[in-house]
Design an enzyme around this catalytic site. Structure first.
Site, PDB file in Angstrom:
ATOM      1  N   HIS A  42       5.539  78.683  23.740  1.00  0.00           N
ATOM      2  CA  HIS A  42       5.901  79.465  24.926  1.00  0.00           C
ATOM      3  C   HIS A  42       7.407  79.757  24.936  1.00  0.00           C
ATOM      4  O   HIS A  42       8.171  79.136  24.190  1.00  0.00           O
ATOM      5  CB  HIS A  42       5.501  78.733  26.224  1.00  0.00           C
ATOM      6  CG  HIS A  42       6.229  77.455  26.473  1.00  0.00           C
ATOM      7  ND1 HIS A  42       5.672  76.209  26.245  1.00  0.00           N
ATOM      8  CD2 HIS A  42       7.483  77.209  26.937  1.00  0.00           C
ATOM      9  CE1 HIS A  42       6.539  75.273  26.552  1.00  0.00           C
ATOM     10  NE2 HIS A  42       7.655  75.850  26.969  1.00  0.00           N
TER      11      HIS A  42
HETATM   12  P1  TYD Z   1       3.859  72.201  28.713  1.00  0.00           P
HETATM   13  O1  TYD Z   1       5.183  72.652  29.202  1.00  0.00           O
HETATM   14  O2  TYD Z   1       2.864  73.246  28.352  1.00  0.00           O
HETATM   15  O3  TYD Z   1       4.056  71.237  27.466  1.00  0.00           O
HETATM   16  P2  TYD Z   1       4.472  71.595  25.937  1.00  0.00           P
HETATM   17  O4  TYD Z   1       5.254  72.857  25.964  1.00  0.00           O
HETATM   18  O5  TYD Z   1       5.258  70.414  25.503  1.00  0.00           O
HETATM   19  O6  TYD Z   1       3.238  71.715  25.113  1.00  0.00           O
HETATM   20  O7  TYD Z   1       3.258  71.208  29.805  1.00  0.00           O
HETATM   21  C1  TYD Z   1       2.070  70.468  29.582  1.00  0.00           C
HETATM   22  C2  TYD Z   1       1.440  70.182  30.942  1.00  0.00           C
HETATM   23  O8  TYD Z   1       2.311  69.379  31.746  1.00  0.00           O
HETATM   24  C3  TYD Z   1       1.133  71.427  31.736  1.00  0.00           C
HETATM   25  O9  TYD Z   1      -0.119  71.231  32.371  1.00  0.00           O
HETATM   26  C4  TYD Z   1       2.208  71.497  32.786  1.00  0.00           C
HETATM   27  C5  TYD Z   1       2.595  70.033  32.984  1.00  0.00           C
HETATM   28  N1  TYD Z   1       4.026  69.851  33.291  1.00  0.00           N
HETATM   29  C6  TYD Z   1       4.421  69.444  34.560  1.00  0.00           C
HETATM   30  O10 TYD Z   1       3.592  69.211  35.463  1.00  0.00           O
HETATM   31  N2  TYD Z   1       5.745  69.258  34.817  1.00  0.00           N
HETATM   32  C7  TYD Z   1       6.681  69.492  33.879  1.00  0.00           C
HETATM   33  O11 TYD Z   1       7.907  69.311  34.155  1.00  0.00           O
HETATM   34  C8  TYD Z   1       6.278  69.941  32.568  1.00  0.00           C
HETATM   35  C9  TYD Z   1       7.287  70.229  31.492  1.00  0.00           C
HETATM   36  C10 TYD Z   1       4.935  70.108  32.337  1.00  0.00           C
END
Ligand code: TYD
Length: 144
Positions: free
Chosen positions: A54
């Site tokens: 992303h």
């Molecule tokens: P995501 O940002 O997609 O993780 P990555 O990029 O590392 O794969 O986040 C994973 C999940 O965690 C998603 O359901 C959103 C949640 N999340 C939060 O609730 N708070 C946060 O600060 C972050 C970064 C993610």
């Protein structure tokens, strides 16, 4: 690389005492270019797993492998780059409009993330084609 760069933090050690350890302080505005509103960390990631996929519209972040090592692959309108983070005194600044993927987590890896804002799902671009289109709108079509 545009909107993405390594930051070397201070590493405070004692030259006189063995086993004293190291301490890395991070302060705004001297060490990072934004005020920190959120901290999170990623750990227990399987070796063959790739996270991220992303970009963010407005968010600024600094990624630090406080333990172990992690590969960060970034793509921006102006180029792409891979970084191996394996030093707790080094951070990778990633600004808005940069596609990122995190992979090759070592078994002991803990990736600390400092962020300029609280969590906001609307700030994410998770579709790669939308990321490309968004960057073309912002920076112009490639080759122009
Ligand atoms: P995501 O940002 O997609 O993780 P990555 O990029 O590392 O794969 O986040 C994973 C999940 O965690 C998603 O359901 C959103 C949640 N999340 C939060 O609730 N708070 C946060 O600060 C972050 C970064 C993610």
């Amino acid at each position: 690389m545009y909107n993405c760069s390594l930051i070397k933090f201070r590493k405070i050690t004692s030259s006189s005492e063995t086993g004293f350890g190291s301490l890395t302080p991070i302060e705004y505005p001297d060490n990072i270019p934004f005020e920190i509103k959120r901290v999170y960390y990623i750990y227990n990631v399987a070796k063959d797993l790739v996270r991220g996929h992303h970009s963010h519209k407005k968010l600024h972040q600094v990624l630090i492998a406080v333990k172990g090592s992690v590969k960060i692959s970034v793509k921006h309108h102006y180029g792409q780059q891979e970084y191996i983070l394996n030093d707790p005194s080094v951070g990778l600044y990633i600004g808005p409009n940069v596609w990122r993927e995190m992979s090759d987590f070592s078994e002991d890896a803990v990736l600390l993330v400092l962020a300029s804002d609280v969590y906001n799902a609307d700030d994410y671009i998770r579709d790669y084609d939308e990321f490309i289109l968004n960057n073309e709108n912002l920076y112009g079509k490639k080759g122009n």
